[in-house]
Design a protein around this motif. Structure first.
Motif, short mmCIF file in Angstrom:
data_model
loop_
_atom_site.label_atom_id
_atom_site.label_comp_id
_atom_site.label_asym_id
_atom_site.label_seq_id
_atom_site.Cartn_x
_atom_site.Cartn_y
_atom_site.Cartn_z
N UNK A 173 28.46 -11.31 22.07
CA UNK A 173 27.13 -11.19 21.48
C UNK A 173 26.65 -12.54 20.95
N UNK A 174 27.58 -13.41 20.56
CA UNK A 174 27.22 -14.74 20.10
C UNK A 174 26.55 -15.54 21.21
N UNK A 267 21.39 -12.69 12.05
CA UNK A 267 21.33 -13.46 13.29
C UNK A 267 21.44 -14.95 13.00
N UNK A 268 20.72 -15.42 11.98
CA UNK A 268 20.79 -16.83 11.63
C UNK A 268 22.19 -17.25 11.21
N UNK A 269 22.85 -16.38 10.44
CA UNK A 269 24.22 -16.67 10.01
C UNK A 269 25.16 -16.70 11.20
N UNK A 274 28.92 -19.54 14.39
CA UNK A 274 29.53 -19.67 15.72
C UNK A 274 29.32 -21.09 16.26
N UNK A 275 28.22 -21.73 15.87
CA UNK A 275 28.02 -23.13 16.27
C UNK A 275 29.05 -24.02 15.59
N UNK A 281 26.94 -28.63 14.09
CA UNK A 281 26.29 -28.33 12.81
C UNK A 281 24.78 -28.22 13.05
N UNK A 282 24.36 -27.14 13.64
CA UNK A 282 22.96 -26.91 13.94
C UNK A 282 22.59 -25.46 13.60
#
Length: 343
Positions: A173-174, A267-269, A274-275, A281-282
């Motif tokens: 899902x990520x 979703x933002x988290x 996952x990034x 770091x985005x």
């Protein structure tokens, strides 16, 4: 509010938590009835919840219970309310007629979010002026203090995009969330609502944006526009592969396993964490900027970029096209196939 008694109808002005005020027995478009109605609104507007009449706290209470406030968006109301709660706690006892421009300017400058604090003051005194409670708006000539320019959420680079894809398999899902946000260039608040029902018969994803109310159009299964590059065609293929690999089907592409809508905060988290696991770091919003950069680099016009990403301000889009044009200004023609590029 009508009340029938002895065969007659009596009209009252009612506001929650306030005593009823009798209205004159006149047609509702009669000047005397309208004057009485306006006076009742003004009278009940400041006598609230024990706040001292004439105080800033009383004015705030009246403003947030007004129809003007109710007409604002839910997000905007929440923003103003946060600032009003702080004002009530700190300077609520002050007389609202004693508030001067110097007081507003100092308060705005000291706020954590000066721009939102100024909006709160301006809404408050616009309400007060309309209600006849003040003659002068002390916030009218106040400007937010200048701040150092910030690029905000930087766009993802192509190397970072490939690193993320290498870290997260197409079936996760990520990865699906990433591909949707990157291909559409949408805000996360819209990303959680996008679903198959928004793809029209022409193969275009069309959705109304939550923030602006404007439409955005993204090529989904239709032919790509002339400015699309091979790299962009691969981006779309990655998206469609991720969607095809999903184990379940719901009204939205990013629904939870139980079929519930995913929150934009979640979703933002997810994207940020996952990034980070992929050494990046985005933010999720950086993917929106990355799509705008990709479109500008491909030669899309400001109107074409705006149609895709849903940007309302052409000036904001020009930031991407100007940078792309400056870059192209120092580049020669692309090397012919089979020829080596100098490094």
């Amino acid at each position: 509010m009508p009340t029938t008694k002895d065969g007659r109808t009596y009209w009252y002005f009612r506001r929650k938590g306030q005593p009823l005020i009798a209205m004159p027995d006149l047609p509702h478009d009669h000047p005397d009835f309208l004057a009485a109605y306006a006076e009742a609104q003004k009278t009940t507007g400041v006598q609230v919840r024990g706040a001292a009449p004439g105080s800033l706290a009383a004015l705030i209470d009246a403003a947030i219970r007004s129809e003007r406030f109710a007409a604002l968006s839910k997000v905007y109301r929440a923003t103003l309310t946060r600032h009003y709660m702080e004002l009530q706690d700190t300077v609520g006892a002050a007389k609202h007629r004693a508030i001067a421009e110097t007081h507003v300017r100092a308060n705005v400058s000291a706020a954590a979010s000066p721009q939102d604090r100024l909006k709160a003051w301006r809404f408050l005194f616009a309400y007060a002026a309309d209600a006849g409670l003040v003659a002068i708006d002390p916030s009218a000539n106040v400007a937010t203090p200048a701040r150092p320019r910030s690029d905000g959420h930087p766009p993802w680079t192509r190397d970072e995009i490939e690193a993320y894809r290498e870290r997260w398999a197409i079936v996760t899902v990520k990865r699906t969330a990433f591909e949707i946000l990157f291909w559409t260039g949408c805000r996360i608040g819209d990303g959680v609502k996008i679903g198959p029902g928004m793809v029209d018969r022409d193969g275009v994803l069309a959705f109304r944006q939550n923030k602006t109310g404007g439409m955005a159009y993204v090529p989904w299964t239709c032919a790509l526009p002339a400015y699309a590059t091979a790299e962009m065609a691969d981006d779309r293929a990655q998206l469609l592969d991720a969607l095809a690999a999903r184990n379940s089907r719901h009204m939205t592409f990013l629904a939870t396993a139980q079929g519930a809508s995913r929150s934009d905060k979640a979703l933002g988290t997810m994207i940020r964490e996952s990034a980070r696991e992929a050494g990046i770091e985005k933010s999720a919003h950086g993917l929106r900027k990355a799509r705008a950069v990709a479109l500008a680099d491909a030669g899309a016009t400001t109107h074409q970029i705006g149609a895709w990403t849903g940007h309302e301000s052409l000036k904001e889009i020009e930031h991407y096209t100007i940078e792309a044009n400056r870059k192209r200004a120092v580049m020669g023609p692309s090397p012919e196939p089979g020829k080596r590029q100098i490094r």
